[in-house]
Motif scaffolding. Structure first.
Motif, PDB file in Angstrom:
ATOM      1  N   ARG A   1       0.812  -1.211   0.000  1.00  0.00           N
ATOM      2  CA  ARG A   1       0.000   0.000   0.000  1.00  0.00           C
ATOM      3  C   ARG A   1       0.848   1.265   0.000  1.00  0.00           C
ATOM      4  O   ARG A   1       0.353   2.338  -0.361  1.00  0.00           O
ATOM      5  N   ASP A   2       2.114   1.149   0.402  1.00  0.00           N
ATOM      6  CA  ASP A   2       2.986   2.313   0.340  1.00  0.00           C
ATOM      7  C   ASP A   2       3.338   2.666  -1.104  1.00  0.00           C
ATOM      8  O   ASP A   2       3.633   3.821  -1.417  1.00  0.00           O
ATOM      9  N   VAL A   3       3.287   1.659  -1.986  1.00  0.00           N
ATOM     10  CA  VAL A   3       3.593   1.876  -3.402  1.00  0.00           C
ATOM     11  C   VAL A   3       2.309   2.029  -4.216  1.00  0.00           C
ATOM     12  O   VAL A   3       2.223   2.882  -5.110  1.00  0.00           O
ATOM     13  N   TRP A   4       1.328   1.176  -3.904  1.00  0.00           N
ATOM     14  CA  TRP A   4       0.055   1.191  -4.628  1.00  0.00           C
ATOM     15  C   TRP A   4      -1.082   1.185  -3.601  1.00  0.00           C
ATOM     16  O   TRP A   4      -1.565   0.135  -3.195  1.00  0.00           O
ATOM     17  N   PRO A   5      -1.527   2.360  -3.133  1.00  0.00           N
ATOM     18  CA  PRO A   5      -2.471   2.434  -2.012  1.00  0.00           C
ATOM     19  C   PRO A   5      -3.846   1.830  -2.294  1.00  0.00           C
ATOM     20  O   PRO A   5      -4.470   1.253  -1.404  1.00  0.00           O
ATOM     21  N   SER A   6      -4.356   1.969  -3.513  1.00  0.00           N
ATOM     22  CA  SER A   6      -5.715   1.522  -3.794  1.00  0.00           C
ATOM     23  C   SER A   6      -5.772   0.026  -4.070  1.00  0.00           C
ATOM     24  O   SER A   6      -4.748  -0.623  -4.333  1.00  0.00           O
TER      25      SER A   6
END
Length: 276
Positions: free
Chosen positions: A189-194
């Motif tokens: 989620r730090d790279v791709w939150p959704s």
């Protein structure tokens, strides 16, 4: 096991006798005793009765067996290697097109979730059905391969057991293919939150494997033209848990659109060895 069953039956009988419960049913009849103890005894007896019924019941059909073959990540890679793939979005742009014959000419046709078939516009074939585990649209349609995506292993397994239709698929993705962006790509989620969509999970997976000489996207306008799905799915709102802007940016950066294809919303992946 039989001895244990007899012992538990005898033990429950003694408890019921001590509580002043008459009869042998799963629920106590009126009689003396502490109400709390009676309620606890009722719950325990009911649980035991359900367990007995489950053990005495005949074999239950399991849709994950009966001819289906589990696919690991490596096995899926081998099945698509060297083949042209076309990914068809559930957009109105596809529904308004006349690309059916062109779509059916690909080696493998990939469709998503609640896809809708209109042969002249969408083509007839579906070789790979990709769906999120939360919805059961099109799980009864005959396909060669079905990939079901889900973020939580237990929920994913529950959906497979309850939604898969026996005989509707030959190959079924196993847990190594359950959640590609997170589990294979390790995009936290730090790279791709959704929450990644089914389409993005699949496109990311195919780009990661990089074994197809041609990988085309048709209709991926991220619902700018509206949705084109099964009627039941059309009543459902386009979910807000996904972040389409980020996915569109990734697709735009990763693909190229041949000039003749821009009007239909088509794109091809650009790495060496892939053509548009």
């Amino acid at each position: 096991m039989h001895e244990i069953q007899q012992t538990v039956t005898h033990y429950l009988g003694l408890l019921r006798e001590e509580a002043g419960v008459a009869g042998g049913g799963s629920a106590p009849t009126a009689g003396p005793g502490d109400p709390a103890a009676l309620a606890e005894l009722t719950a325990l007896t009911t649980l035991y009765a359900e367990q007995r019924r489950a053990r005495m019941r005949g074999p239950v059909d399991d849709p994950t067996f009966g001819g289906v073959q589990w696919l690991t990540l490596g096995e899926f890679r081998n099945r698509i290697a060297g083949k042209s793939l076309c990914l068809i979005a559930n957009s109105q742009r596809v529904g308004d097109s006349s690309l059916g014959k062109e779509i059916d000419d690909y080696d493998l046709v990939v469709r998503f979730n609640s896809y809708r078939i209109d042969p002249a516009a969408t083509g007839r074939r579906t070789d790979i059905h990709v769906s999120i585990h939360k919805h059961g649209f099109n799980w009864d349609q005959q396909v060669d391969t079905r990939l079901i995506f889900g973020g939580i292993s237990g929920d994913w397994k529950h959906s497979l057991r309850n939604r898969l239709v026996p005989g509707a698929q030959t190959y079924l993705g196993d847990e190594s293919l359950r959640w590609p962006v997170r589990d294979i790509g390790r995009l936290g989620r730090d790279v791709w939150p959704s929450i990644p969509t089914s389409g993005f999970n699949m496109l990311w997976l195919l780009d990661f494997l990089d074994v197809s000489p041609r990988l085309d996207l048709i209709g991926f306008d991220f619902y700018e033209s509206g949705a084109y799905r099964l009627p039941a799915a059309m009543r459902m709102p386009i979910t807000s848990v996904h972040e389409y802007t980020s996915e569109k940016a990734w697709v735009t950066a990763t693909t190229r659109a041949p000039p003749a294809s821009r009007s239909r919303g088509s794109a091809s992946t650009p790495p060496t060895g892939r053509t548009g």
